[in-house]
Each structure stands twice: as structure tokens, then as C-alpha cells.
Write a protein that holds these residues in place. Structure first.
Motif, PDB file in Angstrom:
ATOM      1  N   SER A 208       0.847  -1.197   0.000  1.00 49.78           N
ATOM      2  CA  SER A 208       0.000   0.000   0.000  1.00 49.78           C
ATOM      3  C   SER A 208       0.878   1.241   0.000  1.00 49.78           C
ATOM      4  N   VAL A 209       0.300   2.308  -0.531  1.00 48.54           N
ATOM      5  CA  VAL A 209       0.929   3.624  -0.500  1.00 48.54           C
ATOM      6  C   VAL A 209      -0.084   4.604   0.075  1.00 48.54           C
ATOM      7  N   THR A 210       0.379   5.491   0.943  1.00 46.31           N
ATOM      8  CA  THR A 210      -0.518   6.464   1.576  1.00 46.31           C
ATOM      9  C   THR A 210       0.001   7.871   1.339  1.00 46.31           C
ATOM     10  N   ILE A 211      -0.907   8.778   1.028  1.00 45.08           N
ATOM     11  CA  ILE A 211      -0.537  10.191   0.908  1.00 45.08           C
ATOM     12  C   ILE A 211      -1.469  11.024   1.783  1.00 45.08           C
ATOM     13  N   ARG A 212      -0.937  12.121   2.292  1.00 42.74           N
ATOM     14  CA  ARG A 212      -1.660  12.965   3.259  1.00 42.74           C
ATOM     15  C   ARG A 212      -1.970  14.326   2.668  1.00 42.74           C
TER      16      ARG A 212
ATOM     17  N   ASP B 208      -5.695  10.989   5.159  1.00 46.12           N
ATOM     18  CA  ASP B 208      -4.723   9.985   4.691  1.00 46.12           C
ATOM     19  C   ASP B 208      -5.431   9.042   3.722  1.00 46.12           C
TER      20      ASP B 208
END
Lengths: 132, 132, 132, 132, 132, 132
Positions: free
Chosen positions: E3-7, E35
Motif C-alpha cells: 500500500s501507499v498512503t498520501i496525506r 490519509d
């Protein structure tokens, strides 16, 4: 005294010269989470220290001049160790130039000081403070 | 003015004497996340405030003398409430001794000041600042 | 299900190949704050998922094999983009090898899974999860 | 110099007047995570800056007078832009009144200064510092 | 699983209907730190879950449709309580639409799932997870 | 799947039995920052997972039964190592009892699961997840 801080980040490669740096003498890299603080004794007529939109753009412009680069190849740092302390000063000095040049609007010229903190990890950071 | 901060932690038991402390008069404990800040007006020839490796070792040594202990049994704190404020001062004073004693290298003797923040939770922390 | 997570970090240089990476195709770098999570359905007789001291040492050993390096020069990543996702998998796979090899003690062989999160900044991170 | 900081939060609606605010001229809102810092040169006989229980209650009382409100309708801010800077000052000034009025106990009257930081997001915050 | 998470974040005003909400029935506001997590079983040929630049733009576009608004006036939420849970689902569903519509590139169509967490303060957050 | 998380904390003393714990066999202490997560497949008619006010009160009640204590003296943990994992399970199980007993309202009886994370420092935490 009032201050406003905005956060951005940059991701650079570099190496450091000197025995004191141990394995950091090898080419490696860092993400610097950058906190730029703008200080002013009084608020302007809008109730703010500085136009935060312009301040964020100015910080973004400074960071854009450093990020995604190998700082060992940058003329601006020739013969200089790009330690966290040195980079904090570089960011602060470039923001000071932007403020005096009007990039932050009229309010930017009323600032009393700047501080820049560079977080190099969750356990280490450096700060440079200067008047304006 | 420049500063460098490094983070470590310690986990202690203690109790506090005085009605003001309410339930904290009972034997309980705390994790203190410790931020040690080293201040200096100018950088050394390597472009740093202090040898961060040595500073981290010095902080680790100070923390090692406090962590995993019941501070109620420590002679160093006999008759003293080991509040977050008092412990922040103890950590700062021990780091100051280390700096003056040369444990941080020559740069450690050029430091202008120290600050130690102890975070006792996500909603409370205390700081002690001192010149060097 | 239980899990225990420990945090460490590494500081690397690298470049990424492919138009999708834009300016990150240039040589740059990153601090990765590394969270390694060890999962297990039940606790051992000591009431733990894994010996956290040994787990921290194993993570430190994995990180030591990557930090303060230019990953473009590492044989282990020849012909591979060292994206945050790929590095999260590399750290997890090396921890899995350590667990199966006994480096985490007997409890390490009872683990049901591992997850590794690499934070590349305050606004982006990647995770790789795998069974064991 | 010692300081103690406690954290609370408030959730408000408001709009801001002036072209500088761009889309924030529309009615919108914010969570402000509030850090109140109490400064004092020396500790009292209990080894503390201030009774942290009373300080937390005082901060909670100040926050309770602002949270879950549309600040555009509050008489206290009539004709004033409720910027993060202005709200930080309002919280600090109300805490100063509480300290001088005895709400923090005798120790509250020995405080040398207050600072209030309002975090409006993970990338922006403002601080107001004042003597007491 | 990767998984990749961006805020990112948004700042909104709203009120909630129902006795369960107590003072939050009044018009107030919130900063939501958002997020967005993109999940995928395998990496693409570039070694990534998704083009993080496009994912960040897609999230920015979704957030731009909500921020600096009074959600009580938005047709999309007519007759619906805009709780943190409901808003997390709205952000996730809009991101899912973007992914299926190609806004995240071809890789966006290979995603297995999405999760969106909205932090409303330092002490409360909500998450919505969905397959894709 | 939806979830809501609330954060609280507790400050305890304890010692751990077993060679694996090294210096943590001595009486020491910890601040545990406690994140309690409530999971549910669908939202109720108000658009929420659970009444967050009641959930926060229930968590506060559980934490109040543990904080400011020496856990070595607590009958509930006689003969049990109060590791972070064991305490996470204890908090989760007590919250599950509260939910089933109606302390979270009718919605609390619709929960599908609970997770509790205890952060013992900035570099270590443990989680226990269970169905409800």
C-alpha cells in the motif's frame, strides 16, 4: 510576539567531508521536513503575521531549488558541508531574501525574524534563527 | 543562532509528595521522550553545532542512568520530587557536565546553551533551558 | 491477533528510472523512518509477541545494511527501482529471513506475519505486509 | 527557565474578511490543536512550574468558551478577523486573566510568561507569546 | 500486499443533527487531515503501487471539492450528517471513481482497495476501507 | 468497513519477570498512549460507528482503573506479566465488556470488532485486535 510556521519537505543526496561524520562521509541522502517560522511583534490590519499563501509559495520555491538533487554537485554549496545546520541557514537566508524582495507582500517586509527547522529523522533536527 | 536536537527516551517509576499531585502521589510511572537541544551562535569548521554522534552517546549515557529505575530509591533525588520539570533540569545539568568535561568533543565546549524537553504524554511536556 | 511495532530509520541516496518518476529520476535521497510490525495470534509464556530487544537488533542489522549508501551502487538492487514499496519489501523479507534463522529467538519462529512501513516524508509512506 | 505545556483542542467555524484570504473568505472551519505553555524562572517548593491539573482545567475552560461555535457570531470577535494568530492571542490573554485571578493557584501568580500555539493542520500553526 | 498512503487536509464548517452529537449540533468546523491509502497485491513494472504524483493530484482534486465550505450548504450532503465517518467514505468513493475513470493512470485500475482516514484532532480519527 | 479511534493515556509502574526482559525486570514505569479503535461494517442512522462521547467515557473509565498505579500490586494481574501486549488485550477486553453491557449505547452492541494500540514510546507500540 507572534509567529506563523509552515511545513514543506525536500529529498536530497549528499556526502559530508570530515572524520566526525563517520559513515555519512559516503554518498547517502535525506528527507528534510522543513518548518519555516515567520516572526513579527504585531499583526497587520488583516490580523495576520504574513500572507500565508505567499509564504507557502516562497518556501515551496526555495525547497524546489534544493529537492531531488545531489547537493555535492550544486555550485551554491561548493566547498561547504551541507549539514542539516548549514541547510537550515541556507533555507532561512533564501526566505529572508524573498521577504526583503517583496515576494511575501508588504507584510513580509515587516517581519522581525525567521527560524527554519530541518527534521532529518524522527530523532534529530536542527534550527537556524535570524533577525530580518 | 543554531541548534541541534536529538531524541531518546526513558521509562521510570516514581511517586510525588504533595496534595497538588492528587493520584500521582501513588507509585506510578512514565515514559519520558527526551529532546536534548544544543545551542551555539556559530558553526564549527565542519559546519556543525556539535558532533551529533557524541551528543547522542552523551544523552544515551544520561538516560541510561535514569531509565528502568524507581526514582524513589535513587540517592540523587532523595527528598526531591522527581517532577517532569525537575527531571528535565537533571538531564540538562548532566549533559552540561558532559559537555564541559569534553565528552562532546571540543565543539561541546563552545556551546552557548542547552534545553531539555521531557514529553510525559501526547498532551503534556516540560522544558528546562540553561546557558552553558 | 497481537502485534508489536518498533521504529528505526535509514538515510539513502538513489535515483529512479521511468518517466513516471519525473524529477525523482535525478540522483536524490531520502530518510526512511522504518516501522517493523511483528504479528502473532497468541502470546508466549512471557506474555510477549517476540523478544523486542532481539527484534530491535534484527531491524537495526537490516537497516545497517542499507543506510548511508547510494542504493544505485548496491548489487542487491541491480536493475531494480528502489521505490519506497520495493524497499519496504526488502526490509520485510530480510526480517523474515532473520526470524526464520533464529535471530529473534524461538518466538520469532512462531510469528504469523510481518509488515514494514517506510515513511519517506510527513505526507507519504508505503507498507508491505507478508505472512511468515 | 522552566516551562510546562499542555495540549487541548477546539473545533470552530468562521470566515475571514480580506482578499488576502482567498477561499478562506467563505464560511469554513478548523480544528485547532492548542498548546498552552506556562513559563517560570524557578520552581515552587513542590518542584513544579504550576499545578498542571489547574492549568489543564483553566485551558479547558478557555477552549470551552470557543469550541463548537461559529466565531462569526461571537460578540467577542465582532469586527475582528479570527485568524489563527488572533485566536492564539485570545487564548493566551484569557489564560493570563485566569492566572492573575488565581485560577491556577498561587503558583499561577508567579508565572513569567505564557505562549499559545494553535495548530490548524499538519502543515501550519501560529504562536503568540506574552509576559505575565 | 502493498500500500501507499498520501496525506492532505481540508477545513470545513458543518453542523450535525441528532441528540447524540450534543454541542456539535451547533454550527462549528473541523480541519480534517486526510490519509488516502491505495492497496495492491503486486507492484507494476516500475516497482510502484500507483503513480504517486497522479494519486496526490486526484486526492487534491477531491479535497478541493470539499475544503473551505460549509457542508450544510452542499447538495451532495443534503439530508446526510457529514460525520467524520461519512466524509471518509465520500473521499474514498470519489477517489475510487477517479481510479476507475483513469485519473490515476493504468496502475490505478489495478488497485485492490482504498482506505481513507480523516483525523479530526490529535485524539480522534475515523477510517473507511473499501475494495476497488 | 468503518472504524473510529479515540486516544487517551495512562501512567503506570510495573516490573516484568523473565530473563528476556533484561533491565525491565527492575521496577520501572511507562506512559501508555492508548488508541482504541471501534470497527463496524455499516453506519447507524446518525451516520456514525458509535457515540464517540460514550466511547471516550468508556475508554476513560478503563484507563482510570489502571493509571497512577503499580500494576505489580493489582489483583487483576497477579501472576501475569503486564507487558504492553497483555495490557493492550486487557484494555480491549474491558472495552468489549463495556460495549456488550450497553455502556456505548445501542450502537456499541453493533460493533464488529475492537483494536487497542498502546504506544510505550516514540519507537515502540503493541496492538491487540479482537472481534466483538
Amino acid at each position: 510576539m507572534f509567529s506563523v510556521t509552515i511545513r514543506d519537505h525536500m529529498m536530497i543526496a549528499h556526502s559530508l567531508r570530515g572524520d566526525v561524520f563517520g559513515p555519512a562521509q559516503r554518498l547517502h541522502g535525506a528527507t528534510y521536513v522543513v518548518d519555516a517560522t515567520f516572526r513579527r511583534a504585531t499583526l497587520d490590519d488583516d490580523g495576520i503575521v504574513v500572507d500565508i499563501g505567499r509564504a507557502a509559495e516562497a518556501l515551496r520555491a526555495v525547497v524546489a531549488g534544493l529537492t531531488y538533487r545531489n547537493l555535492d554537485d550544486e555550485a551554491a554549496f561548493a566547498g561547504v558541508n551541507t549539514t542539516t545546520e548549514v541547510l537550515a541557514r541556507a533555507v532561512a537566508d533564501r526566505l529572508a531574501d524573498a521577504a526583503r524582495g517583496g515576494a511575501l507582500g508588504d507584510g513580509g517586509r515587516q517581519l522581525d525574524g525567521l527560524a527554519v527547522t530541518l527534521h532529518e529523522s524522527h530523532v534529530a533536527w536542527a534550527t537556524y534563527e535570524r533577525p530580518l
